[in-house]
Design an enzyme around this catalytic site. Sequence first.
Site, PDB file in Angstrom:
ATOM      1  N   SER A 197      -6.517  -5.562   3.586  1.00 51.31           N
ATOM      2  CA  SER A 197      -5.776  -6.662   2.686  1.00 51.31           C
ATOM      3  C   SER A 197      -4.499  -6.921   2.832  1.00 51.31           C
ATOM      4  O   SER A 197      -4.008  -8.145   2.510  1.00 51.31           O
ATOM      5  CB  SER A 197      -5.659  -5.805   1.324  1.00 51.31           C
TER       6      SER A 197
ATOM      7  N   LYS B   5       1.145  -3.908  -1.517  1.00 52.70           N
ATOM      8  CA  LYS B   5       0.994  -5.192  -1.706  1.00 52.70           C
ATOM      9  C   LYS B   5       2.343  -5.877  -1.769  1.00 52.70           C
ATOM     10  O   LYS B   5       3.390  -5.046  -2.060  1.00 52.70           O
ATOM     11  CB  LYS B   5       0.297  -5.760  -3.153  1.00 52.70           C
TER      12      LYS B   5
END
Length: 229
Positions: A149, A187
Site C-alpha cells: 500500500s 499511511k
Amino acid sequence: MLTRKQHELLMFIHERIKESGVSPSFDEMKEALDLASKSGIHRLITALEERGFLRRLPHRARALEVVKLPQQATAAAPPKGRAPFKPQLVDAGAAVATPANDTRELPILGRIAAGTPIEAIQQERDRIQVPETILGAGEHFVLEIAGDSMINAGILDGDFVVIRRTDSAASGDIVVALIKGEEATLKRLRKKGASIALEAANPAYETRIFGPDQVAVQGKLVGLIRRYH
C-alpha cells in the site's frame, strides 16, 4: 561489526558443529536465541553469509559451515563468486556495517498493514541495530511492512520502518495511525478541515477519511531498513 544477535547465532552454530559435527536445526537456533519465528533466523544467517562468516553447503540438509569467527574477521574482499555486501539502511545510505557505538538496538514489534489489529504490533519479536544518525532524540521502535500500500513512497513488502513514538504529526507525514482504537496502519496523514485522511501510496488503495476522534497517531516514520537476500 556484528550485531549482538548475529554474534550469538554464529557462536551457537560454531559450538554445535564442534560438539556434534552437524549444524543445529532452525528450530534449535530459534529457541537458543529466543526468537518468535524462524524468519528471524533466516535473516540472521543471510546477514552472516553476506559478511563472510557463514557458508551454506549446497544439496545437504542443515549444512552450514563457519568460515571465520569475529576475532578472525579482516577487511578482505568477499569470497569469490559471492556478491558484495549491500547496505541495509537505504535511506541512511550506509555502505558498510556501522560501528557499535554509533548504533542503537531497537525492538521489532511486529508486522503492520491496513487492517492490522493493534495487538499484533505490541509484542517484541526481535531486535535490530539502527544507526543513531537517523534516530535523534525520543523513543523509537521498528515494524515490518506487510503488503504494497506504500510502494510509491519507496516502502516495500518486507521492509523495516523505523518509527519515532509521538502522538502528533503534521499534514503530509507518514505515520503509524491507530483507527478507532483497534486497527493500526502505516499511511500518509492529511488534515482536511475537521477530518483526517489516511492516504496510501498506491493507486490501487482508496484514501480513507475519518473524524478527528477516530484516529490516534502512534508514531512517525523516520527511517527505512531494507535487507537484501
